[in-house]
Design an enzyme around this catalytic site. Structure first.
Site, PDB file in Angstrom:
ATOM      1  N   GLU A 162      -5.583  56.742  66.469  1.00 24.89           N
ATOM      2  CA  GLU A 162      -4.516  57.729  66.709  1.00 24.89           C
ATOM      3  C   GLU A 162      -3.148  57.085  66.497  1.00 24.89           C
ATOM      4  O   GLU A 162      -2.214  57.736  66.021  1.00 24.89           O
ATOM      5  CB  GLU A 162      -4.669  58.330  68.113  1.00 24.89           C
ATOM      6  N   GLY A 200     -13.346  62.264  69.415  1.00 25.52           N
ATOM      7  CA  GLY A 200     -12.967  63.550  69.981  1.00 25.52           C
ATOM      8  C   GLY A 200     -13.600  64.740  69.282  1.00 25.52           C
ATOM      9  O   GLY A 200     -13.213  65.888  69.513  1.00 25.52           O
ATOM     10  N   HIS A 202      -5.518  51.519  67.698  1.00 22.80           N
ATOM     11  CA  HIS A 202      -6.324  52.741  67.824  1.00 22.80           C
ATOM     12  C   HIS A 202      -6.012  53.676  66.658  1.00 22.80           C
ATOM     13  O   HIS A 202      -4.876  53.759  66.204  1.00 22.80           O
ATOM     14  CB  HIS A 202      -6.022  53.430  69.163  1.00 22.80           C
TER      15      HIS A 202
HETATM   16  P1  PGA Z   1     -13.663  60.013  72.337  1.00 24.21           P
HETATM   17  O1  PGA Z   1     -12.490  58.959  72.038  1.00 24.21           O
HETATM   18  O2  PGA Z   1     -14.655  59.296  73.215  1.00 24.21           O
HETATM   19  O3  PGA Z   1     -12.992  61.166  73.033  1.00 24.21           O
HETATM   20  O4  PGA Z   1     -14.261  60.390  71.024  1.00 24.21           O
HETATM   21  C1  PGA Z   1     -12.768  57.607  71.798  1.00 24.21           C
HETATM   22  C2  PGA Z   1     -11.485  56.853  71.536  1.00 24.21           C
HETATM   23  O5  PGA Z   1     -10.580  57.414  70.909  1.00 24.21           O
HETATM   24  O6  PGA Z   1     -11.346  55.691  71.960  1.00 24.21           O
END
Ligand code: PGA
Length: 255
Positions: free
Chosen positions: A100, A176, A98
């Protein structure tokens, strides 16, 4: 027209929820999608809630995904969780790579490959995430970046392994932010991913499921799913409400 692939929607709850809150959300999702037949659904709680949620959802239509895993099976790796432990908790899927993890925790392409291989070795189905940053998109490097991430993540996977993966295209600038990729932008990258995997495993390409992630909402999922190579969604913020996640699953799988 019938879909070529069974749609799949996975909630990514990120760092949210006590065990009790996770159980309540999971139960609502299960009840909300119980009548749907032509779709696969999973939820992705925090590590602390995985076992309880998996137990609650046992034998039902909703599977459980962990949000990350380590690549070693055991040893002196303080704070890490192995794929076998995740499988033992009752998970079917694990999200790897991911953005992040890549951006905030310095996860490199090579680590994503190790994690995907370890997950497959433990019987889990990895959801492998790829996607470019805004700077990369603006510099015209989207396809090059996605290609590099994809090739690295899939290195040394056997044809049998490739049969068991899911890819998620998640443009970092859309996560996000409330700014989803347009259906055409998603389709361009999804088509590239299918073609690239097809060069390795031609028979698999038509069956490979490629999810879109990044500000998926009930009001944009239909347009995204209308694209030929978009097979579902990896949903962050909108999966924290059962009502909106269930709407995404219903409208997305009906699109
Ligand atoms: P989001 O996140 O739908 O809040 O944009 C998606 C993700 O990080 O998998």
């Amino acid at each position: 027209m019938a879909r070529a692939r069974r749609p799949f929607f996975c909630g990514n709850w990120k760092l949210h929820g006590s065990i009790a809150e996770s159980l309540a959300l999971a139960t609502e999702v299960r009840n909300g999608v119980a009548a749907l037949r032509e779709v696969d659904v999973a939820v992705g709680p925090s590590f602390t809630a995985l076992a309880a949620v998996a137990k609650r959802l046992e034998d039902g239509p909703v599977a459980v995904a962990a949000q990350d895993c380590f690549w070693e099976g055991k040893g002196a790796f303080t704070g890490e969780v192995s794929p076998a432990q995740i499988a033992d908790a009752g998970c079917k899927y694990v999200i790897v790579g991911h953005s992040e993890r890549r951006q905030l925790f310095g996860e490199l392409d090579a680590a994503v490959n190790l994690k995907a291989r370890a997950a497959l070795g433990a019987g889990l189905l990895p959801i492998i995430c790829v996607g470019e940053t805004l700077a990369e998109r603006d510099a015209g490097e989207t396809i090059g970046r996605v290609q590099a991430q994809l090739d690295a993540a899939l290195a040394d996977l056997s044809d049998a392994d490739l049969e068991r993966i899911v890819i998620a295209y998640e443009p970092v600038w859309a996560i996000g932010t409330g700014r989803n990729a347009t259906p055409a932008q998603a389709q361009e990258v999804h088509r590239f991913i299918r073609t690239r995997v097809g060069a390795r495993a031609p028979g698999l390409a038509p069956r490979l499921r490629i999810l879109y992630g990044g500000s998926v909402k009930p009001d944009n999922i239909q347009a995204l799913m209308a694209e030929e190579d978009v097979d579902g969604g990896l949903v962050g913020g909108a999966s924290l409400s059962a009502e909106s996640f269930v709407r995404i699953v219903k409208e997305g799988s009906a699109a």
